[in-house]
Design a protein around this motif. Structure first.
Motif, PDB file in Angstrom:
ATOM      1  N   TRP A  24      48.063 -64.241 -40.010  1.00 32.35           N
ATOM      2  CA  TRP A  24      47.220 -63.269 -40.711  1.00 32.35           C
ATOM      3  C   TRP A  24      47.867 -62.834 -42.011  1.00 32.35           C
ATOM      4  N   VAL A  25      49.166 -62.556 -41.984  1.00 31.51           N
ATOM      5  CA  VAL A  25      49.864 -62.131 -43.197  1.00 31.51           C
ATOM      6  C   VAL A  25      49.785 -63.215 -44.266  1.00 31.51           C
ATOM      7  N   GLY A  26      49.996 -64.458 -43.888  1.00 28.30           N
ATOM      8  CA  GLY A  26      49.908 -65.558 -44.848  1.00 28.30           C
ATOM      9  C   GLY A  26      48.528 -65.699 -45.457  1.00 28.30           C
ATOM     10  N   LEU A  27      47.502 -65.573 -44.631  1.00 27.98           N
ATOM     11  CA  LEU A  27      46.116 -65.669 -45.102  1.00 27.98           C
ATOM     12  C   LEU A  27      45.785 -64.536 -46.061  1.00 27.98           C
ATOM     13  N   LEU A  28      46.117 -63.314 -45.670  1.00 25.87           N
ATOM     14  CA  LEU A  28      45.795 -62.154 -46.507  1.00 25.87           C
ATOM     15  C   LEU A  28      46.616 -62.132 -47.789  1.00 25.87           C
ATOM     16  N   ASP A  29      47.859 -62.580 -47.714  1.00 32.38           N
ATOM     17  CA  ASP A  29      48.695 -62.642 -48.915  1.00 32.38           C
ATOM     18  C   ASP A  29      48.144 -63.666 -49.895  1.00 32.38           C
TER      19      ASP A  29
END
Length: 79
Positions: A24-29
């Motif tokens: 999720w962090v990678g996608l949102l970043d």
């Protein structure tokens, strides 16, 4: 004679899985980086950024997470 770089070695962590939170962090970043201006490029419209995320779904990003992101975030066309 073969060099060390030519050896047929398996990946270091062949069965490693990326934690769901990290996905999720990678996608949102990635989305945030696309829609905000950078010193070396201007921002892209949110609808185009979402298209780029879908282009990477299944390879760069988890497809279910990209679809979930789309369903939870209201994207309005620019203009």
């Amino acid at each position: 004679m073969r060099s060390l770089a030519e050896e047929d070695t398996p990946p270091v962590y062949p069965e490693a899985k990326i934690h769901s939170f990290a996905q999720w962090v990678g996608l949102l970043d990635a989305y945030d980086a696309m829609i905000n201006p950078r010193p070396y490029r201007s921002a892209i419209p949110p609808d185009y950024a979402l298209e780029m995320l879908f282009a990477g779904a299944g390879t760069l990003y988890d497809k279910c997470k990209v679809e979930g992101f789309r369903n939870k975030v209201a994207i309005y066309p620019s203009g």
